[in-house]
Design a protein around this motif. Structure first.
Motif, PDB file in Angstrom:
ATOM      1  N   ASN A   1       0.819  -1.206   0.000  1.00 40.08           N
ATOM      2  CA  ASN A   1       0.000   0.000   0.000  1.00 40.08           C
ATOM      3  C   ASN A   1       0.855   1.259   0.000  1.00 40.08           C
ATOM      4  O   ASN A   1       0.382   2.344   0.263  1.00 40.08           O
ATOM      5  CB  ASN A   1      -0.917  -0.011   1.238  1.00 40.08           C
ATOM      6  CG  ASN A   1      -1.978   1.063   1.171  1.00 40.08           C
ATOM      7  OD1 ASN A   1      -2.605   1.238   0.144  1.00 40.08           O
ATOM      8  ND2 ASN A   1      -2.163   1.777   2.261  1.00 40.08           N
TER       9      ASN A   1
ATOM     10  N   LYS B   1      -2.796   8.934   1.121  1.00 33.82           N
ATOM     11  CA  LYS B   1      -4.056   8.715   1.827  1.00 33.82           C
ATOM     12  C   LYS B   1      -3.870   8.830   3.337  1.00 33.82           C
ATOM     13  O   LYS B   1      -4.676   9.473   4.020  1.00 33.82           O
ATOM     14  CB  LYS B   1      -4.636   7.342   1.459  1.00 33.82           C
ATOM     15  CG  LYS B   1      -5.933   6.978   2.177  1.00 33.82           C
ATOM     16  CD  LYS B   1      -7.045   7.993   1.935  1.00 33.82           C
ATOM     17  CE  LYS B   1      -7.464   8.032   0.481  1.00 33.82           C
ATOM     18  NZ  LYS B   1      -8.571   8.977   0.254  1.00 33.82           N
TER      19      LYS B   1
ATOM     20  N   GLN C   1      -5.181   4.677   8.030  1.00 34.34           N
ATOM     21  CA  GLN C   1      -6.156   4.454   6.964  1.00 34.34           C
ATOM     22  C   GLN C   1      -7.237   3.476   7.432  1.00 34.34           C
ATOM     23  O   GLN C   1      -8.048   3.015   6.641  1.00 34.34           O
ATOM     24  CB  GLN C   1      -5.468   3.886   5.717  1.00 34.34           C
ATOM     25  CG  GLN C   1      -4.430   4.846   5.127  1.00 34.34           C
ATOM     26  CD  GLN C   1      -3.396   4.104   4.315  1.00 34.34           C
ATOM     27  OE1 GLN C   1      -3.617   3.788   3.150  1.00 34.34           O
ATOM     28  NE2 GLN C   1      -2.266   3.785   4.922  1.00 34.34           N
TER      29      GLN C   1
ATOM     30  N   ASP D   1     -12.293   0.253   7.441  1.00 30.59           N
ATOM     31  CA  ASP D   1     -11.220   0.433   6.470  1.00 30.59           C
ATOM     32  C   ASP D   1     -11.514   1.702   5.688  1.00 30.59           C
ATOM     33  O   ASP D   1     -12.557   1.818   5.039  1.00 30.59           O
ATOM     34  CB  ASP D   1     -11.163  -0.769   5.540  1.00 30.59           C
ATOM     35  CG  ASP D   1     -10.171  -0.590   4.395  1.00 30.59           C
ATOM     36  OD1 ASP D   1      -9.268   0.265   4.532  1.00 30.59           O
ATOM     37  OD2 ASP D   1     -10.302  -1.292   3.386  1.00 30.59           O
TER      38      ASP D   1
ATOM     39  N   SER E   1      -9.145   3.147   3.516  1.00 32.97           N
ATOM     40  CA  SER E   1      -8.098   3.311   2.516  1.00 32.97           C
ATOM     41  C   SER E   1      -8.630   3.771   1.160  1.00 32.97           C
ATOM     42  O   SER E   1      -7.875   4.317   0.349  1.00 32.97           O
ATOM     43  CB  SER E   1      -7.321   2.001   2.347  1.00 32.97           C
ATOM     44  OG  SER E   1      -8.180   0.942   1.976  1.00 32.97           O
ATOM     45  N   ASN E   2      -9.925   3.583   0.930  1.00 31.27           N
ATOM     46  CA  ASN E   2     -10.526   4.053  -0.327  1.00 31.27           C
ATOM     47  C   ASN E   2     -11.531   5.173  -0.099  1.00 31.27           C
ATOM     48  O   ASN E   2     -12.380   5.434  -0.968  1.00 31.27           O
ATOM     49  CB  ASN E   2     -11.211   2.871  -1.040  1.00 31.27           C
ATOM     50  CG  ASN E   2     -10.218   1.830  -1.510  1.00 31.27           C
ATOM     51  OD1 ASN E   2      -9.215   2.159  -2.120  1.00 31.27           O
ATOM     52  ND2 ASN E   2     -10.489   0.565  -1.202  1.00 31.27           N
ATOM     53  N   SER E   3     -11.433   5.840   1.029  1.00 26.63           N
ATOM     54  CA  SER E   3     -12.373   6.924   1.336  1.00 26.63           C
ATOM     55  C   SER E   3     -12.071   8.157   0.491  1.00 26.63           C
ATOM     56  O   SER E   3     -10.939   8.338   0.025  1.00 26.63           O
ATOM     57  CB  SER E   3     -12.296   7.284   2.816  1.00 26.63           C
ATOM     58  OG  SER E   3     -10.994   7.732   3.145  1.00 26.63           O
TER      59      SER E   3
ATOM     60  N   GLN F   1     -11.159  11.990  -0.674  1.00 27.10           N
ATOM     61  CA  GLN F   1     -10.193  12.965  -0.184  1.00 27.10           C
ATOM     62  C   GLN F   1     -10.894  13.981   0.718  1.00 27.10           C
ATOM     63  O   GLN F   1     -11.977  14.471   0.402  1.00 27.10           O
ATOM     64  CB  GLN F   1      -9.536  13.685  -1.371  1.00 27.10           C
ATOM     65  CG  GLN F   1      -8.332  14.519  -1.012  1.00 27.10           C
ATOM     66  CD  GLN F   1      -7.064  13.694  -0.895  1.00 27.10           C
ATOM     67  OE1 GLN F   1      -7.113  12.467  -0.914  1.00 27.10           O
ATOM     68  NE2 GLN F   1      -5.936  14.363  -0.779  1.00 27.10           N
TER      69      GLN F   1
END
Length: 412
Positions: free
Chosen positions: A32, A269, A296, A334, A336-338, A340
């Motif tokens: 990551n 991130k 994250q 999780d 990590s894909n949230s 910005q």
């Protein structure tokens, strides 16, 4: 120094940089990890960090006895990788006497909060003086015989990230000893907004030495000018500072950090989420330390498992020898894909508290107060206030700070 001498010094520097393989950061395998030794072309094409503007500061170091406050981020970029500032200056025969190392050490490998020891740099043989060990401020003895101190460390714009505290203490020590400080500015990846609770004077510590918001929206060079201008240094003294500016930069410039600024901020991130998830440092909740997704995710074994479908188990790793909830199954989220963020959010902190089965385990009260800067935030969360209601109580302080901040901004 005349123009010809400056040209020769600058030309020699770039010859050395382009001919060397550079002082690359130690590689740590991380699926990551988007921060590498390869500098993205968009960054090179736009923002020029102050360390690259050698013609502006080499004349100020010529024939001087120099100390450098630096870590692994103190580099001069080139098209393929980078060269450490200390190595470059030594190659140019600048008389570097010692290096002052902040939290995480000169090479950036120590855990958060881990004592950094004095020693010798194995590559250069220079004395390393810890500013995160027996003393956090350079002593009169450590500064003796120096003509100038050069400060170059990448910041991320969050009050409890300790490099601005190190900057303040270095400026105070140099003001006392009449030693000029040259600050090489670097972009702040969280510079586009101001938000969060403001530090109360009674709670100042190394996690926040001045009454500024959690996210203050300034580069480290701008912040240095504020420390001087607002008389925030000890004894209201003023340091003799020179800030070498960034080029092609605004507070809204998106900037990828090519080197992780500390062990537990591995990518863009994590840096974006750090202002919000960093508040978990003042709780017993794990915020991703002991995983490859630091800052994250969050979770804890004492959070109601029925509230979440995401679990993970923290284990000792690079940057976290003893992570919270080590070896335990943590229930949480999780991120990590949230999306910005351009603000501090309390949503995750409030959510975790609401779903904690034993609320007496949640807050580490003294630590949380130091991180948030106020006793009020813990009290507000415990009282069940909404995020919107809590953030309304920040606004007067934020408005007052913005009026101060604007006086010291160097960039749009």
């Amino acid at each position: 120094m005349g123009f010809l001498s400056i040209f020769k010094s600058t030309f020699l520097l770039w010859v050395l940089i382009l001919s060397s393989c550079g002082n690359k950061m130690t590689s740590h395998k991380n699926t990551n990890d988007s921060i590498t030794a390869q500098v993205p072309e968009p960054v090179l094409a736009t923002v020029v960090v102050a360390a690259n503007s050698t013609a502006e500061y080499l004349p100020l170091l010529k024939n001087k006895k120099v100390a450098i406050v630096a870590n692994q981020t103190s580099v001069i970029f080139k098209k393929q990788g980078y060269t450490h500032l200390v190595d470059s200056l030594l190659a140019l025969q600048i008389d570097v006497k010692k290096v002052f190392a902040p939290e995480h050490g000169f090479r950036g490998e120590a855990d958060a909060g881990e004592v950094v020891k004095d020693g010798l740099d194995t590559k250069t043989g220079l004395p390393l003086i810890s500013l995160y060990g027996k003393n956090k401020k350079p002593s009169d003895e450590q500064l003796q015989g120096l003509d100038v101190v050069l400060f170059d460390i990448q910041d991320v714009g969050v009050r409890f990230y300790t490099y601005i505290a190190t900057l303040q203490l270095v400026m105070e020590a140099c003001a006392k000893n009449n030693i000029p400080v040259i600050i090489l500015d670097r972009p702040n990846p969280n510079a586009s907004y101001v938000d969060g609770p403001t530090m109360e004077a009674k709670h100042t510590s190394f996690l926040g030495m001045t009454t500024i918001p959690l996210v203050y929206g300034m580069t480290i060079g701008e912040y240095a000018q504020m420390l001087n201008g607002e008389n925030w240094l000890e004894g209201k003294k003023k340091a003799d500072i020179t800030v070498i500016p960034l080029k092609n930069y605004t507070h809204n410039t998106e900037y990828h950090l090519p080197i992780r600024p500390s062990p537990n901020l591995p990518n863009d991130k994590s840096i974006n989420l750090y202002p919000s998830l960093g508040l978990f440092e003042g709780t017993n909740v794990n915020a991703g330390r002991g995983t490859e997704f630091q800052f994250q995710r969050y979770g804890a074994s004492f959070i109601n498992p029925s509230a979440y479908d995401f679990t993970y188990v923290p284990k000792p790793n690079f940057g976290s020898k003893y992570p919270k909830e080590e070896g335990k199954t943590c229930y949480g989220k999780d991120l990590s894909n949230s999306p910005q963020l351009q603000r501090v959010t309390l949503a995750w902190l409030i959510d975790a508290y609401k779903n904690t089965t034993d609320k007496s385990k949640f807050f580490l009260t003294d630590s949380f107060t130091k991180h948030s800067g106020t006793e009020k935030l813990q009290q507000q969360i415990e009282a069940g206030l909404s995020e919107e209601a809590i953030k309304k109580t920040w606004q007067a302080d934020l408005d007052a700070f913005r009026k101060i901040r604007i006086k010291y901004l160097m960039y749009d």
